[in-house]
Design a protein around this motif. Structure first.
Motif, PDB file in Angstrom:
ATOM      1  N   ASN A   3      39.419 -19.162  18.076  1.00  0.00           N
ATOM      2  CA  ASN A   3      38.876 -20.093  19.067  1.00  0.00           C
ATOM      3  C   ASN A   3      37.650 -20.848  18.572  1.00  0.00           C
ATOM      4  O   ASN A   3      36.949 -21.482  19.362  1.00  0.00           O
ATOM      5  CB  ASN A   3      38.549 -19.346  20.365  1.00  0.00           C
ATOM      6  CG  ASN A   3      39.802 -18.878  21.080  1.00  0.00           C
ATOM      7  OD1 ASN A   3      40.878 -19.440  20.868  1.00  0.00           O
ATOM      8  ND2 ASN A   3      39.684 -17.854  21.909  1.00  0.00           N
ATOM      9  N   ILE A   4      37.385 -20.774  17.270  1.00  0.00           N
ATOM     10  CA  ILE A   4      36.332 -21.581  16.642  1.00  0.00           C
ATOM     11  C   ILE A   4      37.032 -22.624  15.784  1.00  0.00           C
ATOM     12  O   ILE A   4      37.677 -22.297  14.776  1.00  0.00           O
ATOM     13  CB  ILE A   4      35.385 -20.731  15.779  1.00  0.00           C
ATOM     14  CG1 ILE A   4      34.893 -19.502  16.542  1.00  0.00           C
ATOM     15  CG2 ILE A   4      34.228 -21.587  15.279  1.00  0.00           C
ATOM     16  CD1 ILE A   4      34.091 -19.807  17.777  1.00  0.00           C
ATOM     17  N   LEU A  11      33.457 -24.557  19.686  1.00  0.00           N
ATOM     18  CA  LEU A  11      33.952 -23.442  20.483  1.00  0.00           C
ATOM     19  C   LEU A  11      34.994 -23.958  21.462  1.00  0.00           C
ATOM     20  O   LEU A  11      34.758 -24.946  22.163  1.00  0.00           O
ATOM     21  CB  LEU A  11      32.791 -22.785  21.232  1.00  0.00           C
ATOM     22  CG  LEU A  11      33.124 -21.622  22.168  1.00  0.00           C
ATOM     23  CD1 LEU A  11      33.805 -20.492  21.413  1.00  0.00           C
ATOM     24  CD2 LEU A  11      31.853 -21.118  22.846  1.00  0.00           C
ATOM     25  N   ASP A  43      30.133 -10.736  25.441  1.00  0.00           N
ATOM     26  CA  ASP A  43      30.201 -11.842  24.479  1.00  0.00           C
ATOM     27  C   ASP A  43      29.425 -11.517  23.208  1.00  0.00           C
ATOM     28  O   ASP A  43      29.822 -11.929  22.108  1.00  0.00           O
ATOM     29  CB  ASP A  43      29.664 -13.137  25.104  1.00  0.00           C
ATOM     30  CG  ASP A  43      30.710 -13.865  25.939  1.00  0.00           C
ATOM     31  OD1 ASP A  43      31.894 -13.464  25.919  1.00  0.00           O
ATOM     32  OD2 ASP A  43      30.335 -14.843  26.626  1.00  0.00           O
ATOM     33  N   ILE A  61      27.746 -21.048  16.355  1.00  0.00           N
ATOM     34  CA  ILE A  61      28.507 -20.411  17.431  1.00  0.00           C
ATOM     35  C   ILE A  61      27.573 -19.818  18.479  1.00  0.00           C
ATOM     36  O   ILE A  61      27.812 -19.934  19.686  1.00  0.00           O
ATOM     37  CB  ILE A  61      29.452 -19.343  16.846  1.00  0.00           C
ATOM     38  CG1 ILE A  61      30.438 -19.982  15.862  1.00  0.00           C
ATOM     39  CG2 ILE A  61      30.208 -18.626  17.964  1.00  0.00           C
ATOM     40  CD1 ILE A  61      31.132 -18.977  14.955  1.00  0.00           C
ATOM     41  N   HIS A  70      32.370 -16.423  27.936  1.00  0.00           N
ATOM     42  CA  HIS A  70      33.623 -16.880  27.348  1.00  0.00           C
ATOM     43  C   HIS A  70      34.732 -15.832  27.471  1.00  0.00           C
ATOM     44  O   HIS A  70      35.866 -16.152  27.826  1.00  0.00           O
ATOM     45  CB  HIS A  70      33.407 -17.246  25.873  1.00  0.00           C
ATOM     46  CG  HIS A  70      34.555 -17.964  25.253  1.00  0.00           C
ATOM     47  ND1 HIS A  70      35.702 -17.315  24.836  1.00  0.00           N
ATOM     48  CD2 HIS A  70      34.743 -19.280  24.955  1.00  0.00           C
ATOM     49  CE1 HIS A  70      36.545 -18.199  24.322  1.00  0.00           C
ATOM     50  NE2 HIS A  70      35.988 -19.393  24.375  1.00  0.00           N
ATOM     51  N   VAL A  80      27.436 -20.496  22.548  1.00  0.00           N
ATOM     52  CA  VAL A  80      27.574 -19.432  23.547  1.00  0.00           C
ATOM     53  C   VAL A  80      26.336 -19.364  24.424  1.00  0.00           C
ATOM     54  O   VAL A  80      26.428 -19.150  25.642  1.00  0.00           O
ATOM     55  CB  VAL A  80      27.846 -18.074  22.865  1.00  0.00           C
ATOM     56  CG1 VAL A  80      27.906 -16.944  23.897  1.00  0.00           C
ATOM     57  CG2 VAL A  80      29.151 -18.127  22.074  1.00  0.00           C
ATOM     58  N   LEU A 114      35.855 -14.675  22.659  1.00  0.00           N
ATOM     59  CA  LEU A 114      35.267 -15.191  21.426  1.00  0.00           C
ATOM     60  C   LEU A 114      35.965 -14.543  20.234  1.00  0.00           C
ATOM     61  O   LEU A 114      35.991 -13.326  20.093  1.00  0.00           O
ATOM     62  CB  LEU A 114      33.770 -14.885  21.385  1.00  0.00           C
ATOM     63  CG  LEU A 114      32.926 -15.567  22.468  1.00  0.00           C
ATOM     64  CD1 LEU A 114      31.520 -14.979  22.498  1.00  0.00           C
ATOM     65  CD2 LEU A 114      32.871 -17.078  22.227  1.00  0.00           C
ATOM     66  N   SER A 129      31.604  -9.298  21.065  1.00  0.00           N
ATOM     67  CA  SER A 129      32.642 -10.099  20.398  1.00  0.00           C
ATOM     68  C   SER A 129      32.071 -10.893  19.235  1.00  0.00           C
ATOM     69  O   SER A 129      32.717 -11.036  18.187  1.00  0.00           O
ATOM     70  CB  SER A 129      33.312 -11.037  21.409  1.00  0.00           C
ATOM     71  OG  SER A 129      33.957 -10.304  22.429  1.00  0.00           O
ATOM     72  N   LEU A 130      30.857 -11.410  19.399  1.00  0.00           N
ATOM     73  CA  LEU A 130      30.192 -12.113  18.300  1.00  0.00           C
ATOM     74  C   LEU A 130      29.920 -11.157  17.139  1.00  0.00           C
ATOM     75  O   LEU A 130      29.986 -11.554  15.966  1.00  0.00           O
ATOM     76  CB  LEU A 130      28.879 -12.734  18.783  1.00  0.00           C
ATOM     77  CG  LEU A 130      28.996 -13.967  19.683  1.00  0.00           C
ATOM     78  CD1 LEU A 130      27.626 -14.334  20.255  1.00  0.00           C
ATOM     79  CD2 LEU A 130      29.580 -15.149  18.927  1.00  0.00           C
TER      80      LEU A 130
END
Length: 283
Positions: free
Chosen positions: A129-130, A144, A183, A108, A122, A112, A125, A186-187
């Motif tokens: 959405n994966i 992704l 992002d 992932i 994005h 990104v 995330l 979110s990861l």
């Protein structure tokens, strides 16, 4: 293009995703359809089309295969991913062992990073959405998807509009001034959920979730965190740093000791046995 629509594959706020078959070639796609009567959906799908055209060629980003319109809807064609998404997978299997979580995160993160190198963040995330391309596959094949709320930051560096899903929103986004560092936050939420099965900041309503995010009290003491490595907890803390300028950088994630330790081990195991259950998901 002459298409035949089949079963529904998924749905969201903007529209539905259905199986679509090109009648002339027999090729199957996942087709996202949005109503022209929904201005937000139309804006999102045009954004997604534009951005996916810029991101073609990466093996871990959903492939775009064109779009067409009829009187009622705009239709966007994407590659088929038959294995569902990571959210559905976790609901069935529970939290991942660290080696599996690291392999999934490595894939992932590279997707990104590819986006950021092209000036695209994005902004949504999340596990949903994966996508899983097949029922049985390796974590290195994850895709992704869903770029409807993505943004081009190559010209405008500071954004104000709120986009994304409550549990995954960075505190600076809630404050109304943010950049692509959201992002990484979110990861961090995504990694937290992969390891323990629940989000780091939760509540009974969106407002309660936002308040928990603003307070930023990260609890890594309850189950199963005592059995998770100190390196993993260090990475989660670095990604969920409330100050975006102190937050670990996207480029630094892959070189973090936890990633180096488990990704190398995981890839070696996968290379020795491509069907080994610890690195292959599906069922």
């Amino acid at each position: 293009m002459s298409c035949s629509f089949g079963r529904q594959l998924g749905h969201g706020v903007d529209g539905v995703v259905r199986l679509c078959t090109d009648i002339s070639s027999g090729q199957q796609y996942a087709c996202k359809s949005v109503s022209k009567n929904n201005p937000d959906a139309v804006r999102h799908i045009h954004t997604e089309i534009s951005i996916l055209q810029k991101l073609q060629g990466h093996p871990n980003i959903i492939s775009f295969h064109g779009h067409f319109e009829d009187e009622e809807c705009i239709h966007m064609l994407m590659e088929m991913c038959e294995g569902g998404n990571l959210s559905e997978y976790l609901q069935q299997k529970g939290p991942l062992p660290e080696v599996e979580a690291a392999l999934a995160m490595a894939t992932i993160i590279q997707a990104v990073l590819f986006c950021h190198e092209r000036g695209i963040m994005h902004r949504d995330l999340k596990l949903d959405n994966i996508l899983l391309p097949h029922k049985i596959y390796s974590y290195m094949e994850l895709k992704l998807a869903d770029f409807g709320t993505a943004a081009d930051f190559s010209r405008c560096r500071i954004f104000e509009e709120a986009e994304g899903t409550p549990w995954y929103l960075a505190p600076e986004l809630l404050a109304g001034s943010y950049d692509e560092k959201v992002d990484v936050w979110s990861l961090g939420v995504l990694l937290h959920i992969l390891l323990c099965g629940y989000p780091p900041f939760d509540g009974e309503s969106a407002s309660e979730i936002f308040e928990a995010i603003r307070k930023g009290k990260l609890d890594l003491k309850g189950d199963p965190w005592p059995s998770i490595s100190a390196e993993a907890k260090s990475l989660v803390k670095g990604m969920l740093q409330r100050n975006p300028f102190r937050r670990i950088k996207l480029r630094e994630l892959s070189t973090h000791p936890w990633m180096q330790r488990f990704v190398v081990a995981g890839k070696e195991t996968w290379a020795n046995s491509q069907v080994l259950s610890t690195v292959v998901v599906g069922g």
